[in-house]
Design a protein around this motif. Structure first.
Motif, mmCIF file in Angstrom:
data_model
loop_
_atom_site.group_PDB
_atom_site.id
_atom_site.type_symbol
_atom_site.label_atom_id
_atom_site.label_comp_id
_atom_site.label_asym_id
_atom_site.label_seq_id
_atom_site.Cartn_x
_atom_site.Cartn_y
_atom_site.Cartn_z
ATOM 1 N N ILE A 182 22.375 13.789 -56.680
ATOM 2 C CA ILE A 182 21.119 13.071 -56.923
ATOM 3 C C ILE A 182 21.037 11.831 -56.037
ATOM 4 O O ILE A 182 20.008 11.566 -55.400
ATOM 5 C CB ILE A 182 20.977 12.711 -58.416
ATOM 6 N N ASN A 183 22.110 11.072 -55.978
ATOM 7 C CA ASN A 183 22.130 9.879 -55.125
ATOM 8 C C ASN A 183 21.950 10.237 -53.659
ATOM 9 O O ASN A 183 21.267 9.535 -52.908
ATOM 10 C CB ASN A 183 23.429 9.106 -55.313
ATOM 11 N N GLN A 184 22.554 11.338 -53.251
ATOM 12 C CA GLN A 184 22.455 11.772 -51.863
ATOM 13 C C GLN A 184 21.016 12.128 -51.512
ATOM 14 O O GLN A 184 20.502 11.720 -50.457
ATOM 15 C CB GLN A 184 23.368 12.984 -51.643
ATOM 16 N N THR A 185 20.326 12.849 -52.391
ATOM 17 C CA THR A 185 18.938 13.223 -52.109
ATOM 18 C C THR A 185 18.024 12.000 -52.129
ATOM 19 O O THR A 185 17.125 11.888 -51.291
ATOM 20 C CB THR A 185 18.430 14.277 -53.114
ATOM 21 N N LEU A 186 18.254 11.084 -53.058
ATOM 22 C CA LEU A 186 17.432 9.875 -53.108
ATOM 23 C C LEU A 186 17.630 9.011 -51.859
ATOM 24 O O LEU A 186 16.672 8.473 -51.300
ATOM 25 C CB LEU A 186 17.747 9.065 -54.359
ATOM 26 N N LYS A 187 18.883 8.894 -51.407
ATOM 27 C CA LYS A 187 19.168 8.121 -50.202
ATOM 28 C C LYS A 187 18.515 8.758 -48.980
ATOM 29 O O LYS A 187 17.961 8.068 -48.121
ATOM 30 C CB LYS A 187 20.672 8.007 -49.973
ATOM 31 N N SER A 188 18.587 10.095 -48.902
ATOM 32 C CA SER A 188 18.006 10.762 -47.736
ATOM 33 C C SER A 188 16.487 10.616 -47.725
ATOM 34 O O SER A 188 15.884 10.416 -46.674
ATOM 35 C CB SER A 188 18.401 12.235 -47.690
ATOM 36 N N LYS A 189 15.845 10.682 -48.903
ATOM 37 C CA LYS A 189 14.395 10.494 -48.964
ATOM 38 C C LYS A 189 14.020 9.066 -48.579
ATOM 39 O O LYS A 189 13.044 8.837 -47.854
ATOM 40 C CB LYS A 189 13.869 10.812 -50.357
ATOM 41 N N ALA A 190 14.797 8.098 -49.042
ATOM 42 C CA ALA A 190 14.534 6.701 -48.694
ATOM 43 C C ALA A 190 14.725 6.468 -47.199
ATOM 44 O O ALA A 190 13.947 5.756 -46.560
ATOM 45 C CB ALA A 190 15.444 5.788 -49.493
ATOM 46 N N LYS A 191 15.737 7.103 -46.641
ATOM 47 C CA LYS A 191 16.012 6.959 -45.220
ATOM 48 C C LYS A 191 14.874 7.541 -44.388
ATOM 49 O O LYS A 191 14.425 6.949 -43.403
ATOM 50 C CB LYS A 191 17.333 7.661 -44.892
ATOM 51 N N LYS A 192 14.368 8.712 -44.790
ATOM 52 C CA LYS A 192 13.257 9.342 -44.074
ATOM 53 C C LYS A 192 11.990 8.513 -44.179
ATOM 54 O O LYS A 192 11.238 8.365 -43.215
ATOM 55 C CB LYS A 192 13.012 10.745 -44.603
ATOM 56 N N ALA A 193 11.725 7.948 -45.362
ATOM 57 C CA ALA A 193 10.542 7.113 -45.548
ATOM 58 C C ALA A 193 10.634 5.855 -44.694
ATOM 59 O O ALA A 193 9.644 5.416 -44.091
ATOM 60 C CB ALA A 193 10.385 6.751 -47.010
ATOM 61 N N ASN A 194 11.814 5.272 -44.611
ATOM 62 C CA ASN A 194 12.022 4.079 -43.797
ATOM 63 C C ASN A 194 11.867 4.397 -42.315
ATOM 64 O O ASN A 194 11.323 3.600 -41.555
ATOM 65 C CB ASN A 194 13.404 3.495 -44.081
ATOM 66 N N ALA A 195 12.320 5.569 -41.898
ATOM 67 C CA ALA A 195 12.214 5.967 -40.501
ATOM 68 C C ALA A 195 10.751 6.148 -40.101
ATOM 69 O O ALA A 195 10.363 5.851 -38.968
ATOM 70 C CB ALA A 195 12.992 7.250 -40.263
ATOM 71 N N LYS A 196 9.915 6.631 -41.019
ATOM 72 C CA LYS A 196 8.493 6.801 -40.714
ATOM 73 C C LYS A 196 7.803 5.461 -40.496
ATOM 74 O O LYS A 196 6.854 5.362 -39.723
ATOM 75 C CB LYS A 196 7.779 7.535 -41.856
ATOM 76 N N LEU A 197 8.276 4.424 -41.182
ATOM 77 C CA LEU A 197 7.650 3.115 -41.065
ATOM 78 C C LEU A 197 7.988 2.421 -39.750
ATOM 79 O O LEU A 197 7.241 1.553 -39.296
ATOM 80 C CB LEU A 197 8.075 2.221 -42.238
ATOM 81 N N GLN A 198 9.107 2.774 -39.152
ATOM 82 C CA GLN A 198 9.532 2.134 -37.917
ATOM 83 C C GLN A 198 8.686 2.626 -36.748
ATOM 84 O O GLN A 198 8.393 3.805 -36.628
ATOM 85 C CB GLN A 198 11.011 2.428 -37.637
ATOM 86 N N SER A 199 8.270 1.705 -35.887
ATOM 87 C CA SER A 199 7.523 2.095 -34.697
ATOM 88 C C SER A 199 8.497 2.247 -33.531
ATOM 89 O O SER A 199 9.536 1.597 -33.469
ATOM 90 C CB SER A 199 6.467 1.053 -34.369
#
Length: 67
Positions: free
Chosen positions: A7-24
């Protein structure tokens, strides 16, 4: 323990992907080869027109100076 880790692994990966989308990215936008050639041809024709105008103004100035 394994379920919590998963569960922690999936939550971290989703957070990481969301953060990557915000970066220009600093990478310039891709321009197709045909578009680059068209832009270069347009710039070349504009610079040629400017050079011709400059030559014409110089010849007009020299003709008026001779008169």
């Amino acid at each position: 323990m394994n379920r919590k880790k998963k569960i922690n692994q999936t939550l971290k990966s989703k957070a990481k992907k969301a953060n990557a989308k915000l970066q220009s990215s600093n990478k310039p936008k891709y321009i197709a080869k045909a578009d680059r050639e068209a832009l270069a041809a347009e710039a070349n024709s504009e610079s040629h027109a400017v050079d011709t105008a400059a030559v014409n103004s110089v010849t007009l100035d020299s003709e008026s100076a001779e008169s």
